[in-house]
Design an enzyme around this catalytic site. Structure first.
Site, mmCIF file in Angstrom:
data_model
loop_
_atom_site.group_PDB
_atom_site.id
_atom_site.type_symbol
_atom_site.label_atom_id
_atom_site.label_comp_id
_atom_site.label_asym_id
_atom_site.label_seq_id
_atom_site.Cartn_x
_atom_site.Cartn_y
_atom_site.Cartn_z
ATOM 1 N N ARG A 1 -50.563 5.640 23.367
ATOM 2 C CA ARG A 1 -50.956 6.877 22.685
ATOM 3 C C ARG A 1 -51.544 7.872 23.670
ATOM 4 N NH1 ARG A 1 -50.159 5.829 17.484
ATOM 5 N NH2 ARG A 1 -50.453 3.657 16.823
ATOM 6 N N ASP A 2 -51.142 9.143 23.497
ATOM 7 C CA ASP A 2 -51.695 10.204 24.330
ATOM 8 C C ASP A 2 -53.187 10.345 24.035
ATOM 9 O OD1 ASP A 2 -50.215 12.871 25.848
ATOM 10 O OD2 ASP A 2 -52.337 13.042 25.269
ATOM 11 N N ASN B 1 -41.697 17.275 29.969
ATOM 12 C CA ASN B 1 -42.108 18.454 30.724
ATOM 13 C C ASN B 1 -41.776 18.258 32.198
ATOM 14 O OD1 ASN B 1 -43.247 19.624 28.396
ATOM 15 N ND2 ASN B 1 -45.151 18.487 28.702
ATOM 16 N N VAL C 1 -48.924 15.200 34.800
ATOM 17 C CA VAL C 1 -48.931 13.858 35.389
ATOM 18 C C VAL C 1 -47.546 13.614 35.978
ATOM 19 C CG1 VAL C 1 -49.235 11.393 34.991
ATOM 20 C CG2 VAL C 1 -50.648 13.039 33.720
ATOM 21 N N HIS D 1 -42.417 11.005 32.029
ATOM 22 C CA HIS D 1 -42.802 10.482 30.718
ATOM 23 C C HIS D 1 -42.186 11.316 29.618
ATOM 24 C CE1 HIS D 1 -45.857 13.302 32.158
ATOM 25 N NE2 HIS D 1 -46.016 13.673 30.902
HETATM 26 P P1 5GP Z 1 -47.644 16.280 30.766
HETATM 27 O O1 5GP Z 1 -48.538 17.486 30.612
HETATM 28 O O2 5GP Z 1 -47.613 15.806 32.207
HETATM 29 O O3 5GP Z 1 -46.278 16.436 30.192
HETATM 30 O O4 5GP Z 1 -48.295 15.149 29.907
HETATM 31 C C1 5GP Z 1 -49.344 14.354 30.355
HETATM 32 C C2 5GP Z 1 -50.014 13.797 29.136
HETATM 33 O O5 5GP Z 1 -50.872 12.751 29.545
HETATM 34 C C3 5GP Z 1 -50.894 14.822 28.407
HETATM 35 O O6 5GP Z 1 -50.411 15.003 27.080
HETATM 36 C C4 5GP Z 1 -52.282 14.203 28.449
HETATM 37 O O7 5GP Z 1 -53.014 14.392 27.254
HETATM 38 C C5 5GP Z 1 -51.998 12.742 28.716
HETATM 39 N N1 5GP Z 1 -53.047 12.047 29.437
HETATM 40 C C6 5GP Z 1 -53.752 12.518 30.504
HETATM 41 N N2 5GP Z 1 -54.627 11.590 30.918
HETATM 42 C C7 5GP Z 1 -54.465 10.515 30.101
HETATM 43 C C8 5GP Z 1 -55.116 9.234 30.032
HETATM 44 O O8 5GP Z 1 -55.979 8.880 30.831
HETATM 45 N N3 5GP Z 1 -54.705 8.390 29.044
HETATM 46 C C9 5GP Z 1 -53.728 8.751 28.140
HETATM 47 N N4 5GP Z 1 -53.408 7.848 27.215
HETATM 48 N N5 5GP Z 1 -53.104 9.945 28.186
HETATM 49 C C10 5GP Z 1 -53.474 10.812 29.150
#
Ligand code: 5GP
Length: 114
Positions: free
Chosen positions: A29-30, A87, A96, A100
């Site tokens: 889960r996010d 993304n 990140v 994903h």
């Molecule tokens: P992006 O912006 O790279 O597409 O998505 C990265 C996602 O990772 C974001 O939606 C963010 O909320 C999530 N995220 C960042 N840090 C953590 C974490 O420590 N644990 C979890 N479960 N999600 C995270």
């Protein structure tokens, strides 16, 4: 590629609410959910961005998408519908750099996205 927090989640060095795992894919889960269901599907073999994919990754990416679709069916929201997002880099909103797939569900999604 450099180590990311998702690699640490795979190694169980950082806690996460893991909802699915197989040999190739981990899903959790996010931490900042954007919908009632917001699950991240990641390949266990790290790839930084969509730009870094090669033909050799095609099966792995297919497994990622299949895992998300199966999860949606198993959880019972596939018929109502859901959104899948990957993304890429700055303008795509990637924060990140371990590839994903976001699976979002549980509410009606807007289009176009912001
Ligand atoms: P992006 O912006 O790279 O597409 O998505 C990265 C996602 O990772 C974001 O939606 C963010 O909320 C999530 N995220 C960042 N840090 C953590 C974490 O420590 N644990 C979890 N479960 N999600 C995270």
């Amino acid at each position: 590629m450099t180590d990311t927090l998702f690699a640490k989640i795979i190694r169980r060095e950082i806690p996460a609410d893991i909802v699915y795992e197989d040999d190739d894919v981990l899903a959790f889960r996010d931490i900042t959910p954007q919908a009632p269901v917001h699950v991240l599907f990641i390949p266990k073999t790290p790839i930084a961005t969509l730009n870094d994919l090669t033909a050799a990754d095609a099966l792995g990416v297919g497994k990622l998408v299949l895992a998300a679709a199966r999860y949606a069916k198993a959880q019972g929201f596939a018929e109502d519908g859901y959104r899948v997002v990957i993304n890429c880099n700055r303008d795509g909103g990637q924060t990140v750099f371990h590839l994903h797939l976001h699976l979002l569900a549980g509410r009606a999604m807007r289009w176009p996205p912001g």
